[in-house]
Each structure stands twice: as C-alpha cells, then as structure tokens.
Scaffold this motif. Structure first.
Motif, PDB file in Angstrom:
ATOM      1  N   LEU A 146     -30.170  -3.747 -14.533  1.00 27.89           N
ATOM      2  CA  LEU A 146     -30.667  -5.112 -14.645  1.00 27.89           C
ATOM      3  C   LEU A 146     -31.602  -5.451 -13.505  1.00 27.89           C
ATOM      4  N   LYS A 147     -32.582  -6.278 -13.801  1.00 26.94           N
ATOM      5  CA  LYS A 147     -33.531  -6.744 -12.791  1.00 26.94           C
ATOM      6  C   LYS A 147     -33.031  -8.084 -12.265  1.00 26.94           C
ATOM      7  N   THR A 148     -32.170  -8.026 -11.249  1.00 26.26           N
ATOM      8  CA  THR A 148     -31.623  -9.253 -10.669  1.00 26.26           C
ATOM      9  C   THR A 148     -31.166  -9.013  -9.245  1.00 26.26           C
ATOM     10  N   LYS A 149     -31.206 -10.074  -8.452  1.00 24.98           N
ATOM     11  CA  LYS A 149     -30.705  -9.996  -7.084  1.00 24.98           C
ATOM     12  C   LYS A 149     -29.396 -10.759  -6.929  1.00 24.98           C
ATOM     13  N   LYS A 150     -28.910 -11.332  -8.051  1.00 25.87           N
ATOM     14  CA  LYS A 150     -27.664 -12.103  -8.039  1.00 25.87           C
ATOM     15  C   LYS A 150     -26.721 -11.603  -9.139  1.00 25.87           C
ATOM     16  N   PRO A 151     -26.166 -10.418  -8.968  1.00 29.95           N
ATOM     17  CA  PRO A 151     -25.321  -9.837 -10.012  1.00 29.95           C
ATOM     18  C   PRO A 151     -23.917 -10.444 -10.088  1.00 29.95           C
ATOM     19  N   LYS A 152     -23.472 -11.102  -9.024  1.00 32.20           N
ATOM     20  CA  LYS A 152     -22.095 -11.581  -8.986  1.00 32.20           C
ATOM     21  C   LYS A 152     -21.810 -12.608 -10.074  1.00 32.20           C
ATOM     22  N   GLU A 153     -22.780 -13.460 -10.364  1.00 30.02           N
ATOM     23  CA  GLU A 153     -22.575 -14.506 -11.363  1.00 30.02           C
ATOM     24  C   GLU A 153     -22.329 -13.925 -12.740  1.00 30.02           C
ATOM     25  N   ILE A 154     -23.163 -12.988 -13.149  1.00 26.19           N
ATOM     26  CA  ILE A 154     -22.991 -12.400 -14.475  1.00 26.19           C
ATOM     27  C   ILE A 154     -21.736 -11.538 -14.532  1.00 26.19           C
ATOM     28  N   ALA A 155     -21.427 -10.835 -13.441  1.00 27.61           N
ATOM     29  CA  ALA A 155     -20.216 -10.017 -13.399  1.00 27.61           C
ATOM     30  C   ALA A 155     -18.974 -10.898 -13.555  1.00 27.61           C
ATOM     31  N   LYS A 156     -18.986 -12.040 -12.893  1.00 23.06           N
ATOM     32  CA  LYS A 156     -17.852 -12.953 -12.962  1.00 23.06           C
ATOM     33  C   LYS A 156     -17.646 -13.476 -14.379  1.00 23.06           C
ATOM     34  N   GLU A 157     -18.742 -13.822 -15.063  1.00 21.93           N
ATOM     35  CA  GLU A 157     -18.628 -14.332 -16.431  1.00 21.93           C
ATOM     36  C   GLU A 157     -18.119 -13.263 -17.380  1.00 21.93           C
ATOM     37  N   LEU A 158     -18.615 -12.046 -17.237  1.00 26.72           N
ATOM     38  CA  LEU A 158     -18.158 -10.957 -18.108  1.00 26.72           C
ATOM     39  C   LEU A 158     -16.694 -10.628 -17.852  1.00 26.72           C
ATOM     40  N   GLU A 159     -16.295 -10.636 -16.611  1.00 25.67           N
ATOM     41  CA  GLU A 159     -14.893 -10.378 -16.285  1.00 25.67           C
ATOM     42  C   GLU A 159     -14.005 -11.486 -16.828  1.00 25.67           C
ATOM     43  N   GLY A 160     -14.536 -12.716 -16.855  1.00 25.54           N
ATOM     44  CA  GLY A 160     -13.783 -13.832 -17.407  1.00 25.54           C
ATOM     45  C   GLY A 160     -13.528 -13.685 -18.900  1.00 25.54           C
ATOM     46  N   LEU A 161     -14.367 -12.904 -19.571  1.00 24.82           N
ATOM     47  CA  LEU A 161     -14.185 -12.645 -21.001  1.00 24.82           C
ATOM     48  C   LEU A 161     -13.329 -11.405 -21.260  1.00 24.82           C
ATOM     49  N   GLY A 162     -12.817 -10.809 -20.178  1.00 25.65           N
ATOM     50  CA  GLY A 162     -11.910  -9.670 -20.318  1.00 25.65           C
ATOM     51  C   GLY A 162     -12.543  -8.305 -20.171  1.00 25.65           C
ATOM     52  N   TYR A 163     -13.829  -8.261 -19.821  1.00 25.61           N
ATOM     53  CA  TYR A 163     -14.491  -6.972 -19.649  1.00 25.61           C
ATOM     54  C   TYR A 163     -14.166  -6.383 -18.276  1.00 25.61           C
ATOM     55  N   LYS A 164     -13.849  -5.099 -18.275  1.00 24.71           N
ATOM     56  CA  LYS A 164     -13.664  -4.389 -17.013  1.00 24.71           C
ATOM     57  C   LYS A 164     -14.983  -3.735 -16.638  1.00 24.71           C
ATOM     58  N   LEU A 165     -15.431  -3.979 -15.429  1.00 27.86           N
ATOM     59  CA  LEU A 165     -16.753  -3.475 -15.068  1.00 27.86           C
ATOM     60  C   LEU A 165     -16.843  -3.173 -13.580  1.00 27.86           C
ATOM     61  N   SER A 166     -17.898  -2.471 -13.241  1.00 30.71           N
ATOM     62  CA  SER A 166     -18.260  -2.237 -11.847  1.00 30.71           C
ATOM     63  C   SER A 166     -19.769  -2.376 -11.754  1.00 30.71           C
ATOM     64  N   TRP A 167     -20.257  -2.734 -10.580  1.00 33.13           N
ATOM     65  CA  TRP A 167     -21.689  -2.873 -10.418  1.00 33.13           C
ATOM     66  C   TRP A 167     -22.088  -2.515  -8.991  1.00 33.13           C
ATOM     67  N   ARG A 168     -23.347  -2.171  -8.848  1.00 28.03           N
ATOM     68  CA  ARG A 168     -23.872  -1.891  -7.514  1.00 28.03           C
ATOM     69  C   ARG A 168     -25.382  -2.078  -7.509  1.00 28.03           C
ATOM     70  N   LYS A 169     -25.886  -2.522  -6.374  1.00 24.03           N
ATOM     71  CA  LYS A 169     -27.329  -2.642  -6.209  1.00 24.03           C
ATOM     72  C   LYS A 169     -27.918  -1.263  -5.923  1.00 24.03           C
ATOM     73  N   GLU A 170     -29.088  -1.040  -6.442  1.00 26.28           N
ATOM     74  CA  GLU A 170     -29.750   0.265  -6.256  1.00 26.28           C
ATOM     75  C   GLU A 170     -31.205   0.068  -5.865  1.00 26.28           C
ATOM     76  N   ARG A 171     -31.621   0.806  -4.879  1.00 26.31           N
ATOM     77  CA  ARG A 171     -33.030   0.858  -4.548  1.00 26.31           C
ATOM     78  C   ARG A 171     -33.737   1.755  -5.568  1.00 26.31           C
ATOM     79  N   GLY A 172     -35.029   1.562  -5.715  1.00 32.43           N
ATOM     80  CA  GLY A 172     -35.772   2.453  -6.591  1.00 32.43           C
ATOM     81  C   GLY A 172     -35.731   3.870  -6.043  1.00 32.43           C
ATOM     82  N   ALA A 173     -35.434   4.829  -6.893  1.00 31.25           N
ATOM     83  CA  ALA A 173     -35.322   6.228  -6.467  1.00 31.25           C
ATOM     84  C   ALA A 173     -36.703   6.770  -6.126  1.00 31.25           C
ATOM     85  N   ARG A 174     -36.835   7.358  -4.970  1.00 32.37           N
ATOM     86  CA  ARG A 174     -38.093   7.974  -4.536  1.00 32.37           C
ATOM     87  C   ARG A 174     -37.794   9.316  -3.891  1.00 32.37           C
ATOM     88  N   LEU A 175     -38.501  10.357  -4.343  1.00 37.49           N
ATOM     89  CA  LEU A 175     -38.297  11.696  -3.795  1.00 37.49           C
ATOM     90  C   LEU A 175     -39.589  12.167  -3.133  1.00 37.49           C
TER      91      LEU A 175
END
Length: 217
Positions: free
Chosen positions: A188-217
């Motif tokens: 997802l393109k967002t800097k505020k993932p906690k809000e959406i994670a909280k709503e999904l968890e409130g509906l009974g979804y089990k989830l995990s999330w983490r912020k990721e930098r763009g991969a560069r090699l």
C-alpha cells in the motif's frame, strides 16, 4: 501481464549448419546463454551455452588436443540443439510462462506468432516482471493477512482501503496454511498504516504489517 510485455525482441539466432565454435563465440560476443536455431525462416530448435560446452565427444580421452579441436571444429549446432522447443505467444500470461519453465526445467522460451519467431523470454525476464508487478522498488507498506477463501472477502478489504484513500501498489495471494483460507499480500502507498490495520483487526482479520523502503540494488 503477458509475455509480449517482457520478452526480448532483439533476436540473435543461428542456423542448423552454424559451426559449434562460431555459436560459442557469438554467445560470448553478445553476452547471451542461448540461441534459437532457424531454418528457412522457421524455428527448428534452441541451443544453450551448456549444450555446447558439453560437446566434447566421448572418445576425447583417446584424442590429442589438436585432433579434438579439429573434430569439434567440424561439429554444427544441429548435433547439440534441442529440436522443436516449447514455445509461448505474446498473449501467454507471464505466470504461465514461468510454470512452463519450472515444469520442463528450462531457462527460456521462444515466443512465436503464427509460426514466426518474434522474441524470447528468459528466467531473468520473469524475475524482472515479478519485481515490477509487486512494486517493490517503491516505498510503501506491506500488509499480510489470512482471509477465508469465499466470495466478497477481498472486496470487503479493498473497500476499506479505498475508504481510507490509500492507493494499492500490488496484490498477491496464495493458499493459506489452513484449508479454505488464503494468504493475502498487499503493498500500500501510505504513511499511516495503523489506522487501516486497526479497522481490519476490528473486523476479525489477523494481520501483520511493516513499512518498506523501495528496494535498490
């Protein structure tokens, strides 16, 4: 996403009658590991660098170096190519091409249209496709969750994401660890993932999330 988007259109080919050493030199010069083999404008085979490096005859131990070189110099591609190779078309889904390569343990597939060779897709192209499809070069949030494999569940999640005004960079899924469940991977393109994670968890979804930098090699 189809093969036509990812295949190489600049083709380097050889003929049945091309000498073995000429083909090896061509591979070295063009930095390729495989060559489609043509005859009369039609694809008749494919030969890899490995095929040619294994070209030493079984009687090599009884030959001098000069005799061996002389013998190999007379060898042509026809003796080492794989005839009638598996092919795909420009409209073949990229994942089907990947499945064919994996199933037949090959590193590339010639691409044909109406019997004419128009390109080649390699395992490296498949990797490039995966990198772009998953959007991992861009900064974002990876959301991983297990959902029941039933109609409407994915739509429910996507509607929640839409409500938060979040852009979806990629969506992928596979079978979950439990029967009747799927494992979802969303970027997802967002800097505020906690809000959406909280709503999904409130509906009974089990989830995990983490912020990721763009991969560069």
């Amino acid at each position: 996403m189809n093969v036509g988007r990812w295949m190489k259109r600049y083709l380097i080919t050889v003929q049945r009658s091309t000498p073995l050493f000429d083909a090896l030199e061509l591979m070295k010069e063009k930095k390729v590991r495989r060559l489609p083999v043509m005859e009369g404008g039609k694809l008749v085979g494919i030969v890899t660098r490995t095929d040619l490096l294994r070209a030493a005859p079984s009687e090599a131990t009884t030959l001098s170096v000069f005799e061996l070189k002389y013998l190999l110099a007379r060898k042509t591609i026809e003796e080492f190519m794989t005839p009638n190779p598996h092919t795909v078309t420009t409209d073949t889904p990229i994942e089907v091409a990947a499945l064919l390569m994996r199933s037949f343990e090959i590193g590339a597939l010639p691409v044909t249209e109406k019997g004419k060779l128009v390109g080649i897709i390699t395992e490296s192209d498949i990797f490039d496709a995966l990198v772009e499809i998953m959007g991992i070069r861009e900064e974002g949030v990876r959301l991983i969750m297990e959902i029941k494999d039933k109609p409407g569940k994915l739509a429910e999640i996507l509607n929640i994401i839409k409500k938060h005004g979040i852009n979806i960079m990629s969506v992928a899924s596979c079978k979950g660890d439990r029967e009747g469940w799927k494992l979802m991977n969303l970027r997802l393109k967002t800097k505020k993932p906690k809000e959406i994670a909280k709503e999904l968890e409130g509906l009974g979804y089990k989830l995990s999330w983490r912020k990721e930098r763009g991969a560069r090699l």
